[in-house]
Motif scaffolding. Structure first.
Motif, PDB file in Angstrom:
ATOM      1  N   LEU A  52      29.116  83.105 -61.304  1.00 57.26           N
ATOM      2  CA  LEU A  52      27.866  82.353 -61.471  1.00 57.26           C
ATOM      3  C   LEU A  52      28.096  81.056 -62.233  1.00 57.26           C
ATOM      4  O   LEU A  52      27.510  80.018 -61.898  1.00 57.26           O
ATOM      5  CB  LEU A  52      26.822  83.222 -62.164  1.00 57.26           C
ATOM      6  CG  LEU A  52      26.364  84.452 -61.367  1.00 57.26           C
ATOM      7  CD1 LEU A  52      25.382  85.274 -62.192  1.00 57.26           C
ATOM      8  CD2 LEU A  52      25.763  84.064 -60.032  1.00 57.26           C
ATOM      9  N   ASP A  53      28.950  81.076 -63.261  1.00 58.59           N
ATOM     10  CA  ASP A  53      29.279  79.850 -63.996  1.00 58.59           C
ATOM     11  C   ASP A  53      29.952  78.838 -63.071  1.00 58.59           C
ATOM     12  O   ASP A  53      29.650  77.646 -63.116  1.00 58.59           O
ATOM     13  CB  ASP A  53      30.178  80.152 -65.194  1.00 58.59           C
ATOM     14  CG  ASP A  53      29.450  80.873 -66.310  1.00 58.59           C
ATOM     15  OD1 ASP A  53      28.196  80.938 -66.298  1.00 58.59           O
ATOM     16  OD2 ASP A  53      30.149  81.394 -67.211  1.00 58.59           O
ATOM     17  N   PHE A  54      30.859  79.306 -62.224  1.00 63.16           N
ATOM     18  CA  PHE A  54      31.518  78.440 -61.248  1.00 63.16           C
ATOM     19  C   PHE A  54      30.486  77.794 -60.325  1.00 63.16           C
ATOM     20  O   PHE A  54      30.527  76.594 -60.058  1.00 63.16           O
ATOM     21  CB  PHE A  54      32.536  79.253 -60.432  1.00 63.16           C
ATOM     22  CG  PHE A  54      33.035  78.544 -59.209  1.00 63.16           C
ATOM     23  CD1 PHE A  54      33.992  77.548 -59.299  1.00 63.16           C
ATOM     24  CD2 PHE A  54      32.537  78.868 -57.947  1.00 63.16           C
ATOM     25  CE1 PHE A  54      34.455  76.898 -58.166  1.00 63.16           C
ATOM     26  CE2 PHE A  54      32.992  78.225 -56.811  1.00 63.16           C
ATOM     27  CZ  PHE A  54      33.954  77.230 -56.919  1.00 63.16           C
ATOM     28  N   LEU A  55      29.547  78.604 -59.835  1.00 60.47           N
ATOM     29  CA  LEU A  55      28.523  78.087 -58.934  1.00 60.47           C
ATOM     30  C   LEU A  55      27.605  77.087 -59.631  1.00 60.47           C
ATOM     31  O   LEU A  55      27.171  76.104 -59.012  1.00 60.47           O
ATOM     32  CB  LEU A  55      27.717  79.236 -58.331  1.00 60.47           C
ATOM     33  CG  LEU A  55      28.505  80.119 -57.357  1.00 60.47           C
ATOM     34  CD1 LEU A  55      27.690  81.357 -57.005  1.00 60.47           C
ATOM     35  CD2 LEU A  55      28.889  79.343 -56.106  1.00 60.47           C
ATOM     36  N   GLU A  56      27.322  77.300 -60.916  1.00 62.27           N
ATOM     37  CA  GLU A  56      26.513  76.337 -61.683  1.00 62.27           C
ATOM     38  C   GLU A  56      27.214  74.981 -61.734  1.00 62.27           C
ATOM     39  O   GLU A  56      26.591  73.938 -61.526  1.00 62.27           O
ATOM     40  CB  GLU A  56      26.277  76.845 -63.113  1.00 62.27           C
ATOM     41  CG  GLU A  56      25.285  77.967 -63.234  1.00 62.27           C
ATOM     42  CD  GLU A  56      23.833  77.505 -63.107  1.00 62.27           C
ATOM     43  OE1 GLU A  56      23.555  76.287 -63.089  1.00 62.27           O
ATOM     44  OE2 GLU A  56      22.974  78.397 -63.026  1.00 62.27           O
ATOM     45  N   VAL A  57      28.514  74.991 -62.002  1.00 62.44           N
ATOM     46  CA  VAL A  57      29.289  73.747 -62.065  1.00 62.44           C
ATOM     47  C   VAL A  57      29.291  73.063 -60.695  1.00 62.44           C
ATOM     48  O   VAL A  57      29.055  71.855 -60.588  1.00 62.44           O
ATOM     49  CB  VAL A  57      30.727  74.025 -62.545  1.00 62.44           C
ATOM     50  CG1 VAL A  57      31.611  72.799 -62.372  1.00 62.44           C
ATOM     51  CG2 VAL A  57      30.734  74.479 -63.997  1.00 62.44           C
TER      52      VAL A  57
END
Length: 63
Positions: A52-57
């Protein structure tokens, strides 16, 4: 709880061979296939936050 079915792509021959060897061992231990041992690994290692953090970036980069 939400459930998703995803495709897991391994594009590295070394990893493919390692997975095949592990699948042979798990097949003897409890009858699991490659798909089943990968599902076990994904469930055992809670990396959802990392995804999810990757997708936010990525979403930020695409905005």
């Amino acid at each position: 709880m939400k459930q998703f079915e995803l495709v897991y792509i391994i594009d590295n021959q070394e990893f493919e061979k390692q997975l095949e060897k592990l699948a042979e061992r798990f097949k003897l231990i409890n009858g699991w296939s490659e798909k089943e041992i990968l599902q076990f690994a994904v469930n055992a290692i809670p990396q959802t936050k990392v995804y999810l953090d990757f997708l936010e970036v990525k979403a930020g980069e695409m905005d």
